[in-house]
Design a protein around this motif. Structure first.
Motif, PDB file in Angstrom:
ATOM      1  N   ASN A   2       0.855  -1.178   0.000  1.00 62.47           N
ATOM      2  CA  ASN A   2       0.000   0.000   0.000  1.00 62.47           C
ATOM      3  C   ASN A   2       0.896   1.235   0.000  1.00 62.47           C
ATOM      4  N   ILE A   3       0.732   2.091  -1.006  1.00 65.35           N
ATOM      5  CA  ILE A   3       1.558   3.298  -1.093  1.00 65.35           C
ATOM      6  C   ILE A   3       0.773   4.539  -0.694  1.00 65.35           C
ATOM      7  N   GLY A   4      -0.391   4.330  -0.108  1.00 66.80           N
ATOM      8  CA  GLY A   4      -1.196   5.447   0.378  1.00 66.80           C
ATOM      9  C   GLY A   4      -2.516   5.559  -0.351  1.00 66.80           C
ATOM     10  N   TYR A   5      -3.576   5.868   0.410  1.00 68.70           N
ATOM     11  CA  TYR A   5      -4.916   6.111  -0.122  1.00 68.70           C
ATOM     12  C   TYR A   5      -5.461   4.925  -0.912  1.00 68.70           C
ATOM     13  N   GLY A   6      -5.102   3.727  -0.485  1.00 70.14           N
ATOM     14  CA  GLY A   6      -5.618   2.518  -1.121  1.00 70.14           C
ATOM     15  C   GLY A   6      -4.932   2.132  -2.408  1.00 70.14           C
ATOM     16  N   ASN A   7      -3.882   2.820  -2.798  1.00 70.15           N
ATOM     17  CA  ASN A   7      -3.139   2.486  -4.007  1.00 70.15           C
ATOM     18  C   ASN A   7      -2.102   1.422  -3.696  1.00 70.15           C
ATOM     19  N   MET A   8      -1.967   0.463  -4.597  1.00 68.66           N
ATOM     20  CA  MET A   8      -1.049  -0.653  -4.401  1.00 68.66           C
ATOM     21  C   MET A   8      -0.056  -0.731  -5.557  1.00 68.66           C
ATOM     22  N   VAL A   9       1.154  -1.178  -5.221  1.00 69.16           N
ATOM     23  CA  VAL A   9       2.215  -1.341  -6.209  1.00 69.16           C
ATOM     24  C   VAL A   9       2.897  -2.674  -5.941  1.00 69.16           C
ATOM     25  N   SER A  10       3.323  -3.337  -6.996  1.00 63.95           N
ATOM     26  CA  SER A  10       4.068  -4.580  -6.852  1.00 63.95           C
ATOM     27  C   SER A  10       5.464  -4.262  -6.313  1.00 63.95           C
ATOM     28  N   SER A  11       5.777  -4.797  -5.146  1.00 65.70           N
ATOM     29  CA  SER A  11       7.077  -4.509  -4.526  1.00 65.70           C
ATOM     30  C   SER A  11       8.229  -5.112  -5.321  1.00 65.70           C
ATOM     31  N   GLU A  12       7.954  -6.141  -6.102  1.00 70.66           N
ATOM     32  CA  GLU A  12       8.996  -6.790  -6.894  1.00 70.66           C
ATOM     33  C   GLU A  12       9.458  -5.928  -8.067  1.00 70.66           C
ATOM     34  N   ARG A  13       8.671  -4.934  -8.445  1.00 71.53           N
ATOM     35  CA  ARG A  13       9.001  -4.081  -9.598  1.00 71.53           C
ATOM     36  C   ARG A  13       9.695  -2.789  -9.191  1.00 71.53           C
TER      37      ARG A  13
ATOM     38  N   VAL B 188      12.589  -0.464  -8.096  1.00 72.46           N
ATOM     39  CA  VAL B 188      14.049  -0.431  -8.169  1.00 72.46           C
ATOM     40  C   VAL B 188      14.603   0.411  -7.022  1.00 72.46           C
ATOM     41  N   ALA B 189      13.971   1.571  -6.747  1.00 69.97           N
ATOM     42  CA  ALA B 189      14.460   2.469  -5.704  1.00 69.97           C
ATOM     43  C   ALA B 189      13.315   3.299  -5.151  1.00 69.97           C
ATOM     44  N   VAL B 190      13.457   3.683  -3.881  1.00 70.36           N
ATOM     45  CA  VAL B 190      12.546   4.629  -3.235  1.00 70.36           C
ATOM     46  C   VAL B 190      13.420   5.771  -2.754  1.00 70.36           C
ATOM     47  N   VAL B 191      13.181   6.971  -3.301  1.00 70.38           N
ATOM     48  CA  VAL B 191      14.053   8.112  -3.010  1.00 70.38           C
ATOM     49  C   VAL B 191      13.233   9.318  -2.572  1.00 70.38           C
ATOM     50  N   SER B 192      13.913  10.238  -1.925  1.00 70.45           N
ATOM     51  CA  SER B 192      13.301  11.490  -1.512  1.00 70.45           C
ATOM     52  C   SER B 192      13.198  12.420  -2.714  1.00 70.45           C
TER      53      SER B 192
ATOM     54  N   LYS C 274       1.455  16.646  -0.576  1.00 70.70           N
ATOM     55  CA  LYS C 274       2.869  16.861  -0.876  1.00 70.70           C
ATOM     56  C   LYS C 274       3.535  15.521  -1.202  1.00 70.70           C
ATOM     57  N   THR C 275       4.364  15.516  -2.227  1.00 69.89           N
ATOM     58  CA  THR C 275       5.120  14.316  -2.590  1.00 69.89           C
ATOM     59  C   THR C 275       6.258  14.141  -1.594  1.00 69.89           C
ATOM     60  N   ARG C 276       6.282  12.994  -0.917  1.00 70.10           N
ATOM     61  CA  ARG C 276       7.313  12.738   0.085  1.00 70.10           C
ATOM     62  C   ARG C 276       8.208  11.564  -0.283  1.00 70.10           C
ATOM     63  N   ALA C 277       7.821  10.816  -1.325  1.00 71.38           N
ATOM     64  CA  ALA C 277       8.650   9.704  -1.797  1.00 71.38           C
ATOM     65  C   ALA C 277       8.420   9.501  -3.287  1.00 71.38           C
ATOM     66  N   VAL C 278       9.476   9.126  -3.972  1.00 65.47           N
ATOM     67  CA  VAL C 278       9.427   8.824  -5.396  1.00 65.47           C
ATOM     68  C   VAL C 278       9.904   7.386  -5.569  1.00 65.47           C
ATOM     69  N   MET C 279       9.063   6.563  -6.199  1.00 64.97           N
ATOM     70  CA  MET C 279       9.436   5.184  -6.478  1.00 64.97           C
ATOM     71  C   MET C 279       9.809   5.063  -7.947  1.00 64.97           C
ATOM     72  N   ILE C 280      10.980   4.513  -8.184  1.00 63.09           N
ATOM     73  CA  ILE C 280      11.449   4.278  -9.545  1.00 63.09           C
ATOM     74  C   ILE C 280      11.213   2.802  -9.837  1.00 63.09           C
TER      75      ILE C 280
ATOM     76  N   LEU D 225       3.519   9.212   1.210  1.00 63.03           N
ATOM     77  CA  LEU D 225       4.117   8.567   2.374  1.00 63.03           C
ATOM     78  C   LEU D 225       5.622   8.818   2.376  1.00 63.03           C
ATOM     79  N   ILE D 226       6.219   8.861   3.566  1.00 58.42           N
ATOM     80  CA  ILE D 226       7.659   9.083   3.632  1.00 58.42           C
ATOM     81  C   ILE D 226       8.410   7.818   3.218  1.00 58.42           C
ATOM     82  N   THR D 227       9.648   7.990   2.797  1.00 56.14           N
ATOM     83  CA  THR D 227      10.437   6.886   2.276  1.00 56.14           C
ATOM     84  C   THR D 227      10.622   5.774   3.307  1.00 56.14           C
ATOM     85  N   GLU D 228      10.779   6.129   4.582  1.00 56.14           N
ATOM     86  CA  GLU D 228      10.974   5.117   5.620  1.00 56.14           C
ATOM     87  C   GLU D 228       9.742   4.219   5.764  1.00 56.14           C
TER      88      GLU D 228
END
Length: 85
Positions: A5-16, A18-22, A49-55, A66-69
């Motif tokens: 869960n990446i926030g607000y009910g949105n889901m992402v495949s953790s296997e895809r 590559v990086a989670v950055v500020s 506000k954008t607090r994390a970017v997933m590549i 959500l924050i990167t941690e």
């Protein structure tokens, strides 16, 4: 496939992921802007506000409020909101 869960009910495949950055550094801001221009950005912040970017391995960029941690702990399995398929 493990979904996180990446926030607000949105889901992402953790296997895809590559990086989670500020999103604060200039190179990441450029990367996000280029992805927006190319149509590769997915904004999952719901106007917050954008607090994390997933590549992603596909070249897509996902923005989360959500924050990167928090995302890192969910990816590592200690988040409690993970769904297994």
């Amino acid at each position: 496939m493990k979904l996180i869960n990446i926030g607000y009910g949105n889901m992402v495949s953790s296997e895809r992921i590559v990086a989670v950055v500020s999103p604060e550094s200039a190179p990441i801001k450029r990367l996000v802007q280029e992805a927006r221009d190319d149509g590769r950005a997915v904004d999952a912040t719901y106007g917050r506000k954008t607090r994390a970017v997933m590549i992603m391995d596909s070249g897509h960029i996902i923005l989360s409020s959500l924050i990167t941690e928090t995302l890192a702990s969910r990816i590592n399995g200690s988040g409690g909101s993970d769904d297994d398929e």
